[in-house]
Scaffold this active site. Structure first.
Site, PDB file in Angstrom:
ATOM      1  N   ASP A 162       0.803  -1.253   0.146  1.00 43.25           N
ATOM      2  CA  ASP A 162       0.104  -0.102  -0.138  1.00 43.25           C
ATOM      3  C   ASP A 162       0.945   1.307   0.010  1.00 43.25           C
ATOM      4  O   ASP A 162       1.301   1.919  -1.180  1.00 43.25           O
ATOM      5  CB  ASP A 162      -0.974   0.066   1.362  1.00 43.25           C
ATOM      6  CG  ASP A 162      -1.779   0.988   1.290  1.00 43.25           C
ATOM      7  OD1 ASP A 162      -1.726   2.110   0.991  1.00 43.25           O
ATOM      8  OD2 ASP A 162      -3.183   0.564   1.591  1.00 43.25           O
ATOM      9  N   ASP A 200      -8.352  -7.270   5.901  1.00 41.01           N
ATOM     10  CA  ASP A 200      -9.374  -7.200   6.848  1.00 41.01           C
ATOM     11  C   ASP A 200      -9.763  -5.673   6.845  1.00 41.01           C
ATOM     12  O   ASP A 200      -9.168  -4.545   6.427  1.00 41.01           O
ATOM     13  CB  ASP A 200      -8.639  -7.285   8.179  1.00 41.01           C
ATOM     14  CG  ASP A 200      -7.886  -6.329   8.800  1.00 41.01           C
ATOM     15  OD1 ASP A 200      -6.951  -5.995   7.989  1.00 41.01           O
ATOM     16  OD2 ASP A 200      -7.784  -5.602   9.831  1.00 41.01           O
TER      17      ASP A 200
HETATM   18  C1  PRP Z   1      -0.889  -4.970   5.816  1.00 38.37           C
HETATM   19  C2  PRP Z   1      -0.573  -5.749   4.728  1.00 38.37           C
HETATM   20  C3  PRP Z   1       0.976  -5.518   4.593  1.00 38.37           C
HETATM   21  C4  PRP Z   1       0.906  -3.980   4.886  1.00 38.37           C
HETATM   22  C5  PRP Z   1       0.946  -3.449   3.430  1.00 38.37           C
HETATM   23  O1  PRP Z   1      -0.833  -5.378   7.010  1.00 38.37           O
HETATM   24  O2  PRP Z   1      -0.649  -7.148   5.082  1.00 38.37           O
HETATM   25  O3  PRP Z   1       1.929  -6.240   5.382  1.00 38.37           O
HETATM   26  O4  PRP Z   1      -0.241  -3.584   5.583  1.00 38.37           O
HETATM   27  O5  PRP Z   1       0.879  -1.620   3.693  1.00 38.37           O
HETATM   28  P1  PRP Z   1       1.976  -0.752   3.589  1.00 38.37           P
HETATM   29  O6  PRP Z   1       2.501  -0.982   2.213  1.00 38.37           O
HETATM   30  O7  PRP Z   1       1.263   0.524   3.720  1.00 38.37           O
HETATM   31  O8  PRP Z   1       3.009  -1.024   4.560  1.00 38.37           O
HETATM   32  P2  PRP Z   1      -1.390  -4.800   8.290  1.00 38.37           P
HETATM   33  O9  PRP Z   1      -0.426  -3.997   9.214  1.00 38.37           O
HETATM   34  O10 PRP Z   1      -2.778  -4.236   8.255  1.00 38.37           O
HETATM   35  O11 PRP Z   1      -1.563  -6.237   9.156  1.00 38.37           O
HETATM   36  P3  PRP Z   1      -2.202  -7.534   9.025  1.00 38.37           P
HETATM   37  O12 PRP Z   1      -1.626  -8.125   7.811  1.00 38.37           O
HETATM   38  O13 PRP Z   1      -2.514  -8.404  10.049  1.00 38.37           O
HETATM   39  O14 PRP Z   1      -3.852  -6.965   8.287  1.00 38.37           O
END
Ligand code: PRP
Length: 183
Positions: A112, A168
């Site tokens: 993201d 989620d």
């Molecule tokens: C989400 C996803 C990635 C990260 C990407 O994890 O699984 O690891 O966000 O976002 P970024 O590119 O902005 O860093 P999250 O921290 O939401 O945890 P989860 O996987 O347990 O939902």
């Protein structure tokens, strides 16, 4: 009072817009699996899933890879229950396997802002793997500022809040079978 779950409303009422269908996911994951099988022949990679979001994708992906691979997980968090990255990555569970000298393939559900991937790249590269590559199912390429190419990308997507297939909303809806947009 509406007693249906949010899941039911999402799936039955079309409360959330479908971005990527089950069929599209399945087809693209088969393609990724074929490419990874070809690229890693003779290398027996260790595939590292980033919890929690990766759990559905990695389960489907590894079953399309025809190699003697090992699987491990690590868990980081930058979001918690928020919809916007905190910009700070916290290591919640480190990888157990010895990865020095190994061919490491990291599996993410989504890139993201790119903050998590940059953190992972630095941290894992410091452990001296023989090679380090990344696969992500979803990639907000326009938004993420990554200084390297992601090796395997499922789908490039616009900057919208997506849920389902492991992703989620406040820890629920990971079990939706397709990718939806929450408007
Ligand atoms: C989400 C996803 C990635 C990260 C990407 O994890 O699984 O690891 O966000 O976002 P970024 O590119 O902005 O860093 P999250 O921290 O939401 O945890 P989860 O996987 O347990 O939902």
């Amino acid at each position: 009072m509406d007693e249906r779950t949010i899941f039911e409303r999402a799936v039955l009422d079309g409360a959330f817009r479908v971005l990527i269908t089950r069929e599209e996911l399945e087809k693209r994951i088969q393609e990724l699996g074929r490419a990874i099988t070809k690229d890693y022949r003779g290398k027996d990679p260790i595939v590292i899933g980033i919890l929690n979001g990766c759990f559905v994708f990695i389960a489907d992906l590894v079953r399309t890879i025809e190699l003697d691979l090992e699987i491990d997980f690590l868990k980081i968090s930058s979001y918690g229950d928020a919809q916007v990255s905190s910009g700070q990555v916290t290591m919640l569970k480190d990888v157990n396997a010895e990865i020095g000298g190994r061919h490491v393939l990291v599996v993410e559900d989504i890139v993201d802002t790119g903050v998590s991937l940059k953190y992972l790249e630095e941290r894992l590269q410091a452990l001296n793997p023989a090679s380090l590559k990344f696969v992500t199912l979803l990639y907000k390429k326009e938004k993420a500022k990554i200084h390297f190419d992601i090796d395997y990308v499922g789908f490039e997507i616009p900057d919208e809040f997506v849920i389902g297939y492991g992703l989620d909303h406040k820890q629920i809806l990971r079990n939706l079978p397709a990718i939806y947009v929450m408007d």
